[in-house]
Design a protein around this motif. Structure first.
Motif, PDB file in Angstrom:
ATOM      1  N   THR A  19      38.837  40.559  48.201  1.00 20.22           N
ATOM      2  CA  THR A  19      38.336  39.910  49.417  1.00 20.22           C
ATOM      3  C   THR A  19      36.846  39.593  49.272  1.00 20.22           C
ATOM      4  O   THR A  19      36.397  38.504  49.652  1.00 20.22           O
ATOM      5  CB  THR A  19      38.610  40.797  50.648  1.00 20.22           C
ATOM      6  OG1 THR A  19      40.014  41.051  50.713  1.00 20.22           O
ATOM      7  CG2 THR A  19      38.171  40.129  51.936  1.00 20.22           C
ATOM      8  N   THR A  37      42.612  43.320  54.451  1.00 21.59           N
ATOM      9  CA  THR A  37      43.402  42.117  54.616  1.00 21.59           C
ATOM     10  C   THR A  37      44.803  42.533  55.078  1.00 21.59           C
ATOM     11  O   THR A  37      45.378  43.446  54.525  1.00 21.59           O
ATOM     12  CB  THR A  37      43.538  41.405  53.260  1.00 21.59           C
ATOM     13  OG1 THR A  37      42.277  41.461  52.622  1.00 21.59           O
ATOM     14  CG2 THR A  37      43.979  39.978  53.427  1.00 21.59           C
ATOM     15  N   ASP A  61      44.463  35.407  49.198  1.00 26.08           N
ATOM     16  CA  ASP A  61      44.046  36.808  49.055  1.00 26.08           C
ATOM     17  C   ASP A  61      45.127  37.683  49.690  1.00 26.08           C
ATOM     18  O   ASP A  61      45.500  37.463  50.830  1.00 26.08           O
ATOM     19  CB  ASP A  61      42.712  36.956  49.801  1.00 26.08           C
ATOM     20  CG  ASP A  61      42.145  38.359  49.753  1.00 26.08           C
ATOM     21  OD1 ASP A  61      42.554  39.156  48.894  1.00 26.08           O
ATOM     22  OD2 ASP A  61      41.267  38.653  50.595  1.00 26.08           O
ATOM     23  N   ILE A  62      45.610  38.663  48.927  1.00 25.49           N
ATOM     24  CA  ILE A  62      46.749  39.435  49.438  1.00 25.49           C
ATOM     25  C   ILE A  62      46.350  40.708  50.158  1.00 25.49           C
ATOM     26  O   ILE A  62      45.226  41.175  50.077  1.00 25.49           O
ATOM     27  CB  ILE A  62      47.740  39.812  48.325  1.00 25.49           C
ATOM     28  CG1 ILE A  62      47.035  40.608  47.234  1.00 25.49           C
ATOM     29  CG2 ILE A  62      48.414  38.584  47.792  1.00 25.49           C
ATOM     30  CD1 ILE A  62      47.967  41.525  46.534  1.00 25.49           C
TER      31      ILE A  62
HETATM   32 MG    MG Z   1      41.162  42.765  50.593  1.00 23.69          MG
END
Ligand code: MG
Ligand code: GDP
Length: 175
Positions: A19, A37, A61-62
């Motif tokens: 992130t 996230t 982004d996971i």
């Molecule tokens: Mg993250």
């Protein structure tokens, strides 16, 4: 003027710096804390690639999983490039890269049937307490089909733009 739309995945264990990486690359900033996230999030960056080409990057982004998890095929759909990231101070995050890469290759390929171009990023190289040697990263990268690997520090903004340029260059050359 041609505009390429490139979906790029950013995967790796939780706490690797994914992130922070996306945020640094897209907005030029480094913040010490992020909300974990939840699910999948994407950010967009527009690049003037050459006189006649623009590139619109969609960076996926996971979720903040601690360890490797198998991702759904929907997440991989349409991806043209991938960043696999680990933290040089965590050998377990390095070991997980094998699973992240295998999951990608099992579930996704380019429209021409080739594997998705993938770069391996060794983050947090500003920290002294390393658990992973450059020699083992180099061997692993070659043995597992990464286009290359690079040491980065999102915190010190080292090699962030360079790594993305290298990946985009590869993606455009295999289209
Ligand atoms: Mg993250
Ligand atoms: P994610 O779970 O992979 O998305 O990782 P985050 O981006 O949330 O980062 C996890 C932690 O590592 C945060 O505390 C970040 O501030 C820190 N971090 C990220 N990149 C770096 C870096 O290059 N150097 C250092 N020292 N810390 C970093």
């Amino acid at each position: 003027m041609t505009e390429h739309l490139l979906k790029i995945l950013v995967v790796g264990d939780g706490n690797a710096g994914k992130t922070s990486f996306v945020h640094r690359y897209v907005s030029g900033q480094f913040n010490k804390t992020y909300k974990m996230t939840v699910g999948v999030d994407f950010s967009v960056k527009l690049l003037q690639w050459s006189d006649r080409e623009k590139v619109r990057l969609q960076l996926w982004d996971i979720a903040g999983q601690e360890r490797f998890i198998s991702m759904t095929r929907i997440y991989y759909k349409g991806a043209l490039g991938c960043v696999v990231m680990f933290d040089v101070t965590s050998s377990s995050s390095f070991l997980s890269c094998r699973h992240w890469k295998r999951d990608l290759d099992d579930k996704a390929m380019l429209p021409n049937g080739h594997p998705i171009p993938c770069i391996l990023l060794a983050n947090k190289c500003d920290l002294a307490q390393r658990e992973v040697t450059t020699d083992s990263i180099d061997k692993f990268s070659k043995a597992n089909g990464f286009l290359t690997w690079m040491e980065i520090s999102v915190k010190e903004n080292k090699n962030v733009g360079e790594a993305m340029r290298r990946l985009v260059q590869e993606i455009l050359s295999v289209q």
